[in-house]
Design an enzyme around this catalytic site. Sequence first.
Site: not given
Ligand code: PXP
Length: 251
Positions: A12, A15, A48, A50, A54, A75, A106, A156, A199
Site C-alpha cells: 500500500n 503514505h 486508497h 479517500r 488526504r 480501496e 480505517t 480482507e 492493517h
Molecule cells: N488493507 C486495507 C483494506 C486498508 O484500508 C489498509 C490501510 O489503508 C491496509 C490494508 C494497510 O494497512 P497499513 O497501512 O496499516 O499496513
Amino acid sequence: MNYLGKLRLGVNIDHVATIRNARGSAWPDPLRAALLAEAAGADGITAHLREDRRHIRDADIVALKAGLGIPLNFECAATDEMQAIVLKARPHAVCLVPEKRTERTTEGGLDVAGDENRLAHFIAPLAAAGARVSMFIGHDPRQIAASARIGAAVVELHTGHYSDLHAEGRLEEAEAELHALQRGAALAHSLGLEVHAGHGLTYDNVAPIAAIPQVMELNIGHFLIGEAIYLGLDDAIAEMRGRMDLARGIL
Ligand code: PXP
C-alpha cells in the site's frame, strides 16, 4: 515444514502520497514508489482513494493503472462517486472499506450484514466490469456470511485490533484475536471466498497472520513505507517477504 503455498504481498503506497501532500509538491511520487515495489517483488499495489483525498488523488489512480505491470487493488468507500471512478479506471481489484472523515485510518470493518441489499447492488457492476471485489471486514461470522451472500469474491480480514493488542504487549488478548481471525479465515474459505488480511502489520506481528493457511494475500502499507526511510523500499519489502515466506514454510 508444512508448505502452505506462497502468500501474495500487496504494498500500500498511500503514505508516499501523504508525504508528498504535506508539502503540496510533486514528490515523492507514489507511482515511482509503486514501480520500485514491483521491482522488489510486490505482487500488487494497493491505493486508497479517500473521499477527502488526504493521500492518494484521482490522478495517482490513473497513473498507477497506466504504469504498473502488477495488479492494482483500489480501496474505496461504497459511494456513487467511487463506483464511477472504478468503472472508468478498471483496476484489477476493488476493496470496499468503511470511511469516516474524522478517523486517522480505517478503524473497523465494513458492516456488510447491515447494508446487504445496497452493497449487493453496488458491487454487481464492478464485478461485471471484471474487478475482483473484496470486503474489508472484521472476523464476525455474520459479516463473512453476508459477504458471501452478496457475491463478493474476496474478504480482507481487518488485522488492526490484533496489531494494536500486539503492540501494547497484551499478548493473551492478541492470541485470542488471532484465533478469531483463524476461525474467520476458515469460515470464509469454506463459503468459497478468497481470504486476504491486512492493517497494522509489521515485521514483529506478521508471522502468525501469514501462517493462516487460507490467507492468500496480505496488504501492508504504513509500516513498510516507514521502514523504507531506514532501509530503502526494496530492502524493506524483501525483509517483509522473507518473514512471510518463513511463516509459510518456504525457505
Ligand atoms: N488493507 C486495507 C483494506 C486498508 O484500508 C489498509 C490501510 O489503508 C491496509 C490494508 C494497510 O494497512 P497499513 O497501512 O496499516 O499496513
